[in-house]
Motif scaffolding. Structure first.
Motif, PDB file in Angstrom:
ATOM      1  N   UNK A 195       0.803  -1.189  -0.003  1.00  0.00           N
ATOM      2  CA  UNK A 195      -0.019  -0.144  -0.017  1.00  0.00           C
ATOM      3  C   UNK A 195       0.850   1.261  -0.049  1.00  0.00           C
ATOM      4  N   UNK A 196       0.720   2.209  -0.807  1.00  0.00           N
ATOM      5  CA  UNK A 196       1.486   3.260  -0.989  1.00  0.00           C
ATOM      6  C   UNK A 196       0.639   4.570  -0.839  1.00  0.00           C
ATOM      7  N   UNK A 197       1.462   5.352  -0.285  1.00  0.00           N
ATOM      8  CA  UNK A 197       0.807   6.795   0.106  1.00  0.00           C
ATOM      9  C   UNK A 197       0.284   7.697  -0.984  1.00  0.00           C
ATOM     10  N   UNK A 198       0.519   7.266  -2.244  1.00  0.00           N
ATOM     11  CA  UNK A 198       0.236   8.257  -3.333  1.00  0.00           C
ATOM     12  C   UNK A 198       0.159   7.628  -4.562  1.00  0.00           C
ATOM     13  N   UNK A 199      -0.520   8.069  -5.955  1.00  0.00           N
ATOM     14  CA  UNK A 199      -0.335   7.249  -7.015  1.00  0.00           C
ATOM     15  C   UNK A 199       0.726   7.068  -7.535  1.00  0.00           C
TER      16      UNK A 199
ATOM     17  N   UNK B  94      -7.189   2.075  -6.254  1.00  0.00           N
ATOM     18  CA  UNK B  94      -7.314   3.573  -5.567  1.00  0.00           C
ATOM     19  C   UNK B  94      -8.193   3.298  -4.410  1.00  0.00           C
ATOM     20  N   UNK B  95      -7.568   2.949  -3.301  1.00  0.00           N
ATOM     21  CA  UNK B  95      -8.101   2.681  -2.114  1.00  0.00           C
ATOM     22  C   UNK B  95      -8.785   3.743  -1.467  1.00  0.00           C
ATOM     23  N   UNK B  96      -8.398   5.231  -1.643  1.00  0.00           N
ATOM     24  CA  UNK B  96      -8.874   6.292  -1.288  1.00  0.00           C
ATOM     25  C   UNK B  96     -10.307   6.697  -1.761  1.00  0.00           C
ATOM     26  N   UNK B  97     -10.650   6.042  -2.967  1.00  0.00           N
ATOM     27  CA  UNK B  97     -11.820   6.193  -3.531  1.00  0.00           C
ATOM     28  C   UNK B  97     -12.991   5.159  -3.024  1.00  0.00           C
ATOM     29  N   UNK B  98     -12.468   4.190  -2.208  1.00  0.00           N
ATOM     30  CA  UNK B  98     -13.420   3.491  -1.669  1.00  0.00           C
ATOM     31  C   UNK B  98     -13.778   3.727  -0.130  1.00  0.00           C
TER      32      UNK B  98
END
Length: 81
Positions: free
Chosen positions: A36-40, A66-70
């Motif tokens: 898991x990475x902090x940015x694209x 894009x985990x942040x979209x979930x």
């Protein structure tokens, strides 16, 4: 946390597919969870490195999620839960 430093976690994973034109894995127990990475940008760099390592296996594919979209932007919780 300020808006300029929002966390945008991305997951990079991959595995061997059953066909070239699908996204079904041969064996889910053998998925390669890269991290898991902090940015694209950092996720894309990890994806590219793994994809290049497996270029000789046409069925091996890596993906960026894009985990942040979930996540619900108001609560930070997973949407739908």
């Amino acid at each position: 946390m300020t808006d300029t430093h929002k966390q945008l976690p991305h997951l990079v994973f991959g595995g061997e597919l059953t066909t070239l034109d699908g996204a079904e894995f041969k064996d889910l127990s053998k998925l390669d969870i890269v991290g898991i990475f902090p940015d694209y940008a950092s996720a894309a760099a990890a994806w590219k490195a793994k994809a290049q390592q497996t270029v000789d296996n046409a069925l091996m594919r890596y993906f960026v999620v894009h985990l942040h979209r979930l996540l619900d932007p108001e609560t930070g919780k997973v949407q739908g839960s």
